[in-house]
Design an enzyme around this catalytic site. Structure first.
Site, PDB file in Angstrom:
ATOM      1  CB  SER A 115      -0.944  -0.042   1.195  1.00 18.22           C
ATOM      2  OG  SER A 115      -1.775   1.075   1.191  1.00 18.22           O
ATOM      3  CG  HIS A 116       0.303   3.695   3.372  1.00 22.15           C
ATOM      4  ND1 HIS A 116      -0.502   2.605   3.546  1.00 22.15           N
ATOM      5  CD2 HIS A 116       0.829   3.975   4.565  1.00 22.15           C
ATOM      6  CE1 HIS A 116      -0.478   2.251   4.818  1.00 22.15           C
ATOM      7  NE2 HIS A 116       0.327   3.058   5.454  1.00 22.15           N
ATOM      8  CG  ASP A 284      -2.537   4.101  -1.637  1.00 24.48           C
ATOM      9  OD1 ASP A 284      -3.275   4.054  -2.639  1.00 24.48           O
ATOM     10  OD2 ASP A 284      -2.525   3.205  -0.767  1.00 24.48           O
ATOM     11  CG  ASP A 286      -2.731  -0.418  -2.705  1.00 23.86           C
ATOM     12  OD1 ASP A 286      -2.564   0.693  -2.167  1.00 23.86           O
ATOM     13  OD2 ASP A 286      -3.445  -1.303  -2.194  1.00 23.86           O
ATOM     14  CG  ASP A 288      -6.083   0.980  -1.363  1.00 26.27           C
ATOM     15  OD1 ASP A 288      -5.151   1.790  -1.208  1.00 26.27           O
ATOM     16  OD2 ASP A 288      -6.160  -0.106  -0.735  1.00 26.27           O
ATOM     17  NE  ARG A 289      -3.788   3.965   2.943  1.00 25.41           N
ATOM     18  CZ  ARG A 289      -3.330   4.118   4.166  1.00 25.41           C
ATOM     19  NH1 ARG A 289      -2.855   5.285   4.556  1.00 25.41           N
ATOM     20  NH2 ARG A 289      -3.323   3.111   5.017  1.00 25.41           N
ATOM     21  CE  LYS A 383      -7.573   2.140   1.817  1.00 24.91           C
ATOM     22  NZ  LYS A 383      -7.400   0.862   2.526  1.00 24.91           N
TER      23      LYS A 383
HETATM   24  C1  G16 Z   1      -5.222  -0.653   5.278  1.00 24.21           C
HETATM   25  C2  G16 Z   1      -6.649  -1.082   5.479  1.00 24.21           C
HETATM   26  C3  G16 Z   1      -7.454   0.059   5.990  1.00 24.21           C
HETATM   27  C4  G16 Z   1      -6.832   0.633   7.241  1.00 24.21           C
HETATM   28  C5  G16 Z   1      -5.399   1.031   6.963  1.00 24.21           C
HETATM   29  C6  G16 Z   1      -4.654   1.471   8.194  1.00 24.21           C
HETATM   30  O1  G16 Z   1      -5.173   0.279   4.252  1.00 24.21           O
HETATM   31  O2  G16 Z   1      -7.222  -1.556   4.284  1.00 24.21           O
HETATM   32  O3  G16 Z   1      -8.736  -0.423   6.246  1.00 24.21           O
HETATM   33  O4  G16 Z   1      -7.551   1.745   7.689  1.00 24.21           O
HETATM   34  O5  G16 Z   1      -4.702  -0.082   6.455  1.00 24.21           O
HETATM   35  O6  G16 Z   1      -4.597   0.418   9.081  1.00 24.21           O
HETATM   36  P1  G16 Z   1      -3.747   0.504  10.410  1.00 24.21           P
HETATM   37  O7  G16 Z   1      -4.295   1.678  11.155  1.00 24.21           O
HETATM   38  O8  G16 Z   1      -3.973  -0.803  11.088  1.00 24.21           O
HETATM   39  O9  G16 Z   1      -2.310   0.745  10.015  1.00 24.21           O
HETATM   40  P2  G16 Z   1      -4.059   0.201   3.130  1.00 24.21           P
HETATM   41  O10 G16 Z   1      -4.346   1.344   2.212  1.00 24.21           O
HETATM   42  O11 G16 Z   1      -2.755   0.350   3.871  1.00 24.21           O
HETATM   43  O12 G16 Z   1      -4.201  -1.150   2.521  1.00 24.21           O
END
Ligand code: G16
Length: 550
Positions: A115-116, A284, A286, A288-289, A383
């Site tokens: 992800s990010h 971000d 991937d 989705d953000r 998302k």
């Molecule tokens: C993932 C999850 C999200 C979550 C985020 C942060 O996002 O899909 O639902 O809100 O992580 O999670 P945490 O607070 O546990 O670090 P992504 O975009 O990183 O895949």
């Protein structure tokens, strides 16, 4: 085909969103293979093979993505899969993967992304399994995968040469057909069904609508090129950092004002405010953000969800109405106020998109979102960054108002939720666990305490019972509900790869219009101090201040 003997790794428990580790950790022999085989065991037919099954495979293009895909293809062939849909050049944004799983009715998908988190040899890598509904595997599935990782003794793999992922078409590997697919086409078609492209295109053409989009050298580059530039006519130079790079150009593909600095500068530093774009947005690693900016104006993800909820019926695909909305527990309660007025339910779920899946499948909700820069709808089960940008662009084209005017008018109607998240990163894991345990144990004593101008109304450890399947998820974060109308929430992140990250969420509700345009840091100052003392943060973690404030 060969069967390789292996032994379990004890650290393959999926977190908030799949398994994320440092890239070098993933590159150790058998590490990826063990986890992939554990997914395949969880998907398998009663004879333990995956005969006849189909899978979507792709990732955000980060370092090790291509190598991992070749391994997955060879393992899928050995495990009996009949078809794989693989993103061209190994690239699939997370929302596009969700779309392909649903559209082509596959038995799920494997998405390679952290992800990010930064990428590259010294960055992070990740892998997650999405189920046939297109969404992240729910806990019962990730628990089964984790159980498999603890008992695995062998995995199956074939010895085919690497396949060419650069040309769309079908490659046959004995009984397995691998179709290389350019997902930009399917994704663009879906966006055209949801939004009014003609209206946005007209606004761009007559200079009443402008956008600057930052792809952060991550996966959304090709999608942005097709949708924003080719379809809507946005200037090429207004899509920045559009080329996906394996190390994201050395950047941190996290769409916030600190990491999307080039975009933030464009939106804030024009000497004449009229010359900066109407909308600034970033996505971000991937895809989705999303981050939404107006001219010298930041929209919190929580406000963005509330504003989307209030205006959903303006958008073409949602004219028939909204069944409900959901937000993760630490997301501000701004959406709740809109839901109350609309007379629709607002669900509060634990952090993690996987918790929205059942609500969407059962049509209990149309929209959902999180404070962590994520919003989405029932169009897929992830998302969706580009979708959120198009939502705002379409809304601006309809309302012919600035982002700031839309947001401040919203606050005037529903009240403003001042909001901030303080992250204490890479702290010692034992110290972080002790902090949470100490807080948990002190909950009975905390209730009804007075702290300066605040009284504690309620203090609890959030537990969620899924209204569809009755599954219970406990210990999802500690909520301190204060009077006057404020909250402090503590939880540990489930996406970090080094030590633990303590997240502290601060929220204060304000209905007085004359107090709705104050500085967020100042408004939340007292709550920030209270959070430090309630959880004894400095003493237990050795950190006096958060590393990141968003
Ligand atoms: C993932 C999850 C999200 C979550 C985020 C942060 O996002 O899909 O639902 O809100 O992580 O999670 P945490 O607070 O546990 O670090 P992504 O975009 O990183 O895949």
């Amino acid at each position: 085909m060969k069967t390789v003997n292996t032994s379990p790794f004890d650290d393959q428990k999926p977190g908030t969103s799949g398994l994320r580790k440092q890239t070098c950790h993933f590159q150790q022999p058998d590490y990826l293979e063990n986890f992939v085989q554990s997914i395949f065991f969880a998907m398998a037919n009663s004879d333990e093979s995956c005969a006849g099954k189909t899978l979507v495979v792709g990732g955000d293009g980060r370092f090790f993505n291509l190598q991992a895909i070749q391994t997955i293809v060879k393992m899928a062939a050995a495990n009996g899969f009949s078809k794989l849909l693989v993103g061209k050049n190994g690239i699939l944004s997370t929302p596009a993967a969700s779309l392909l799983i649903r559209k082509y009715k596959t038995d799920g998908g494997i998405i390679l992304s952290a992800s990010h988190n930064p990428g590259g040899e010294n960055g992070d890598f990740g892998i997650k399994y999405n189920t046939p509904n297109g969404g992240p595997a729910p806990e019962k599935v990730t628990d089964a995968i984790y159980k498999n990782t603890l008992s695995i003794s062998e995995y199956k793999i074939t010895e085919y040469d690497d396949i060419d992922l650069s040309v769309p078409g079908i490659i046959s590997l004995d009984k397995l057909n691998v179709e290389i697919i350019d997902s930009v086409v399917d994704y663009t078609e879906m966006m055209q069904e949801i939004f009014d492209f003609d209206l946005m295109k007209k606004g761009v053409a007559d200079n009443t609508l402008s956008l600057c989009f930052d792809a952060m050298h991550a996966v959304t580059g090709p999608y942005a090129q097709e949708i924003f530039i080719n379809q809507l006519g946005i200037n090429q130079e207004n899509v920045i950092n559009a080329k996906p790079l394996p190390d994201f150009g050395g950047g941190h593909p996290d769409p916030n004002q600190a990491h999307a600095k080039e975009l933030t500068d464009i939106m804030y530093s024009a000497s004449d405010i009229n010359t900066s774009p109407d909308l600034g947005a970033a996505s971000d690693g991937d895809g989705d953000r999303n981050m939404i900016l107006g001219k010298q104006f930041f929209v919190t993800p929580s406000d963005s969800l509330a504003i989307m909820t209030a205006n959903l019926s303006e958008i073409k695909a949602y004219k028939s109405g909204i069944s409900g909305v959901a937000r993760s527990m630490p997301t501000s309660q701004a959406a709740d106020k809109v839901a109350e007025k609309l007379g629709i339910p607002c669900y509060e779920t634990p952090t993690g998109w996987k918790f929205f899946g059942n609500l969407l499948d059962d049509n209990k909700i149309t929209l959902c979102g999180e404070e962590s820069f994520g919003s989405g709808s029932n169009h897929i089960r992830e998302k969706d960054g580009i979708w959120a940008v198009l939502f705002w662009l379409n809304l601006l084209a309809i309302k012919k108002q600035s982002v700031k005017d839309i947001v401040t008018a919203h606050w005037a109607t529903y009240g403003r939720h001042y909001y901030a998240r303080h992250d204490y990163e890479a702290i010692d894991t034992d110290a972080a666990n002790k902090l949470m345990e100490t807080l948990r144990n002190s909950l009975p004593d905390i209730k009804s305490k007075t702290l300066g101008n605040y009284t504690i109304k309620e203090a609890c450890d959030f537990s969620y019972t899924d209204p569809i399947d009755g599954s219970v998820s406990e210990k999802q974060g500690i909520i301190i509900q204060l009077s006057p109308d404020s909250r402090i929430i503590f939880r540990l992140s489930g996406t970090g790869t080094q030590g633990a990250t303590l997240r502290v969420y601060l929220e204060k509700y304000e209905t007085d219009i004359s107090k709705q345009s104050l500085d967020t840091t100042q408004v939340l100052q007292t709550l920030a101090e209270l959070s430090k003392s309630i959880a004894d943060i400095a003493n237990l973690t050795g950190r006096a201040e958060p590393d990141v404030v968003t």
